[in-house]
Write a protein that holds these residues in place. Structure first.
Motif, PDB file in Angstrom:
ATOM      1  N   MET A 259       0.831  -1.210   0.000  1.00 11.43           N
ATOM      2  CA  MET A 259       0.000   0.000   0.000  1.00 11.43           C
ATOM      3  C   MET A 259       0.861   1.254   0.000  1.00 11.43           C
ATOM      4  O   MET A 259       0.535   2.241  -0.667  1.00 11.43           O
ATOM      5  CB  MET A 259      -0.966  -0.021   1.187  1.00 11.43           C
ATOM      6  N   ASP A 260       1.979   1.219   0.721  1.00  8.89           N
ATOM      7  CA  ASP A 260       2.907   2.351   0.712  1.00  8.89           C
ATOM      8  C   ASP A 260       3.438   2.598  -0.697  1.00  8.89           C
ATOM      9  O   ASP A 260       3.561   3.744  -1.139  1.00  8.89           O
ATOM     10  CB  ASP A 260       4.085   2.099   1.654  1.00  8.89           C
ATOM     11  N   LYS A 261       3.738   1.515  -1.394  1.00  9.57           N
ATOM     12  CA  LYS A 261       4.281   1.632  -2.749  1.00  9.57           C
ATOM     13  C   LYS A 261       3.230   2.191  -3.714  1.00  9.57           C
ATOM     14  O   LYS A 261       3.554   2.968  -4.609  1.00  9.57           O
ATOM     15  CB  LYS A 261       4.794   0.277  -3.212  1.00  9.57           C
ATOM     16  N   VAL A 262       1.970   1.813  -3.529  1.00 10.64           N
ATOM     17  CA  VAL A 262       0.884   2.375  -4.340  1.00 10.64           C
ATOM     18  C   VAL A 262       0.776   3.874  -4.066  1.00 10.64           C
ATOM     19  O   VAL A 262       0.639   4.677  -4.996  1.00 10.64           O
ATOM     20  CB  VAL A 262      -0.454   1.658  -4.064  1.00 10.64           C
ATOM     21  N   ALA A 263       0.841   4.254  -2.797  1.00 10.89           N
ATOM     22  CA  ALA A 263       0.770   5.679  -2.443  1.00 10.89           C
ATOM     23  C   ALA A 263       1.912   6.450  -3.098  1.00 10.89           C
ATOM     24  O   ALA A 263       1.707   7.541  -3.652  1.00 10.89           O
ATOM     25  CB  ALA A 263       0.829   5.843  -0.924  1.00 10.89           C
ATOM     26  N   GLU A 264       3.091   5.870  -3.049  1.00 14.50           N
ATOM     27  CA  GLU A 264       4.258   6.503  -3.671  1.00 14.50           C
ATOM     28  C   GLU A 264       4.031   6.684  -5.175  1.00 14.50           C
ATOM     29  O   GLU A 264       4.324   7.747  -5.729  1.00 14.50           O
ATOM     30  CB  GLU A 264       5.484   5.625  -3.409  1.00 14.50           C
ATOM     31  N   TYR A 265       3.511   5.666  -5.834  1.00 14.23           N
ATOM     32  CA  TYR A 265       3.257   5.718  -7.273  1.00 14.23           C
ATOM     33  C   TYR A 265       2.266   6.844  -7.596  1.00 14.23           C
ATOM     34  O   TYR A 265       2.451   7.584  -8.553  1.00 14.23           O
ATOM     35  CB  TYR A 265       2.721   4.374  -7.777  1.00 14.23           C
ATOM     36  N   LEU A 266       1.208   6.952  -6.782  1.00 14.93           N
ATOM     37  CA  LEU A 266       0.170   7.956  -7.032  1.00 14.93           C
ATOM     38  C   LEU A 266       0.527   9.334  -6.478  1.00 14.93           C
ATOM     39  O   LEU A 266      -0.221  10.291  -6.692  1.00 14.93           O
ATOM     40  CB  LEU A 266      -1.161   7.492  -6.428  1.00 14.93           C
ATOM     41  N   LYS A 267       1.632   9.401  -5.747  1.00 13.60           N
ATOM     42  CA  LYS A 267       2.055  10.658  -5.118  1.00 13.60           C
ATOM     43  C   LYS A 267       0.982  11.187  -4.160  1.00 13.60           C
ATOM     44  O   LYS A 267       0.595  12.356  -4.187  1.00 13.60           O
ATOM     45  CB  LYS A 267       2.419  11.704  -6.179  1.00 13.60           C
ATOM     46  N   ILE A 268       0.503  10.253  -3.321  1.00 11.25           N
ATOM     47  CA  ILE A 268      -0.457  10.612  -2.279  1.00 11.25           C
ATOM     48  C   ILE A 268       0.075  10.077  -0.953  1.00 11.25           C
ATOM     49  O   ILE A 268       1.044   9.312  -0.919  1.00 11.25           O
ATOM     50  CB  ILE A 268      -1.876  10.053  -2.572  1.00 11.25           C
ATOM     51  N   GLU A 269      -0.550  10.469   0.131  1.00 10.45           N
ATOM     52  CA  GLU A 269      -0.146   9.991   1.448  1.00 10.45           C
ATOM     53  C   GLU A 269      -0.573   8.535   1.632  1.00 10.45           C
ATOM     54  O   GLU A 269      -1.654   8.131   1.186  1.00 10.45           O
ATOM     55  CB  GLU A 269      -0.768  10.855   2.548  1.00 10.45           C
ATOM     56  N   ALA A 270       0.252   7.761   2.319  1.00  9.72           N
ATOM     57  CA  ALA A 270      -0.069   6.350   2.563  1.00  9.72           C
ATOM     58  C   ALA A 270      -1.403   6.192   3.275  1.00  9.72           C
ATOM     59  O   ALA A 270      -2.167   5.266   2.977  1.00  9.72           O
ATOM     60  CB  ALA A 270       1.046   5.690   3.355  1.00  9.72           C
ATOM     61  N   ILE A 271      -1.724   7.101   4.184  1.00  6.46           N
ATOM     62  CA  ILE A 271      -2.985   7.007   4.918  1.00  6.46           C
ATOM     63  C   ILE A 271      -4.176   7.050   3.969  1.00  6.46           C
ATOM     64  O   ILE A 271      -5.212   6.433   4.231  1.00  6.46           O
ATOM     65  CB  ILE A 271      -3.092   8.092   6.018  1.00  6.46           C
ATOM     66  N   GLU A 272      -4.060   7.728   2.849  1.00  5.84           N
ATOM     67  CA  GLU A 272      -5.156   7.781   1.883  1.00  5.84           C
ATOM     68  C   GLU A 272      -5.419   6.399   1.268  1.00  5.84           C
ATOM     69  O   GLU A 272      -6.560   6.048   0.984  1.00  5.84           O
ATOM     70  CB  GLU A 272      -4.857   8.799   0.785  1.00  5.84           C
ATOM     71  N   VAL A 273      -4.370   5.633   1.095  1.00  9.69           N
ATOM     72  CA  VAL A 273      -4.515   4.265   0.586  1.00  9.69           C
ATOM     73  C   VAL A 273      -5.093   3.377   1.683  1.00  9.69           C
ATOM     74  O   VAL A 273      -6.009   2.597   1.444  1.00  9.69           O
ATOM     75  CB  VAL A 273      -3.174   3.720   0.073  1.00  9.69           C
ATOM     76  N   TYR A 274      -4.571   3.513   2.903  1.00  7.50           N
ATOM     77  CA  TYR A 274      -5.062   2.701   4.015  1.00  7.50           C
ATOM     78  C   TYR A 274      -6.550   2.947   4.257  1.00  7.50           C
ATOM     79  O   TYR A 274      -7.297   2.011   4.558  1.00  7.50           O
ATOM     80  CB  TYR A 274      -4.302   3.008   5.304  1.00  7.50           C
ATOM     81  N   GLU A 275      -6.979   4.206   4.169  1.00  7.61           N
ATOM     82  CA  GLU A 275      -8.396   4.527   4.384  1.00  7.61           C
ATOM     83  C   GLU A 275      -9.286   3.764   3.414  1.00  7.61           C
ATOM     84  O   GLU A 275     -10.326   3.236   3.801  1.00  7.61           O
ATOM     85  CB  GLU A 275      -8.628   6.031   4.215  1.00  7.61           C
ATOM     86  N   VAL A 276      -8.885   3.705   2.173  1.00  6.84           N
ATOM     87  CA  VAL A 276      -9.670   3.011   1.157  1.00  6.84           C
ATOM     88  C   VAL A 276      -9.607   1.501   1.377  1.00  6.84           C
ATOM     89  O   VAL A 276     -10.630   0.807   1.376  1.00  6.84           O
ATOM     90  CB  VAL A 276      -9.191   3.385  -0.268  1.00  6.84           C
TER      91      VAL A 276
END
Length: 174
Positions: free
Chosen positions: A56-73
């Motif tokens: 999930m951290d790597k997805v956040a990095e790819y999208l240039k968003i905060e990791a918490i935004e991925v975790y929330e989803v």
């Protein structure tokens, strides 16, 4: 037995997965790349079997968003697995109509048959199971779906569950 997440080994995404990411992101206007998050998480889960925090951290990095935004989803939607699952995930409807016709009996039978509690993975890595909310077949309960293909089964009995498990074991061994 549930394996503890490996926090030392970095997660690597395949070239094919990265191509999918690029395709997903290209479908949205500039600055709206976060809109690709759901299909990206599905793709990661398809490749890795579940969504680790490192993935999930790597997805956040790819999208240039905060990791918490991925975790929330990922924590909001039940179709994302936040820990390892079996190759086949048996999801039994546990809402009122299915429970009235035996869903709890089916879940108890699955637990006894597989020898694992809800959310656990069998020793051979083939199966996990869980109760889920409505599978939209109230007149045909108890029902379950089996991922990752999400095949659907109605009017379950302990005997029909035994046949499904046996068929999946045979399929896995071929």
């Amino acid at each position: 037995m549930l394996k503890v997440e490996d926090t030392q080994t970095p997660v690597e995404f395949s070239a094919a997965l990265l191509e999918q990411f690029a395709d997903f992101v290209s479908r949205y206007p500039e600055g709206k790349q976060k809109s690709a998050l759901l299909p990206m998480l599905h793709a990661v889960q398809a490749e890795h079997g579940w969504l680790s925090s490192k993935a999930m951290d790597k997805v956040a990095e790819y999208l240039k968003i905060e990791a918490i935004e991925v975790y929330e989803v990922a924590t909001f939607y039940t179709m994302y697995f936040l820990r390892p699952q079996g190759k086949y995930v048996l999801e039994v409807c546990r809402t009122g109509p299915c429970c009235l016709v035996g869903a709890e009996k089916i879940m108890d039978h699955i637990e006894q048959t597989l020898g694992v509690k809800e959310g656990e993975v069998t020793a051979d890595g083939l199966f996990s199971w869980r109760g889920v909310e409505c599978l939209a077949a109230c007149g045909f309960g108890p029902v379950l779906q089996i991922g990752p293909e999400y095949t659907f089964y109605e009017n379950l009995t302990p005997e029909s569950v035994d046949r499904l498990v046996s068929d999946l074991k045979a399929k896995a061994n071929n």
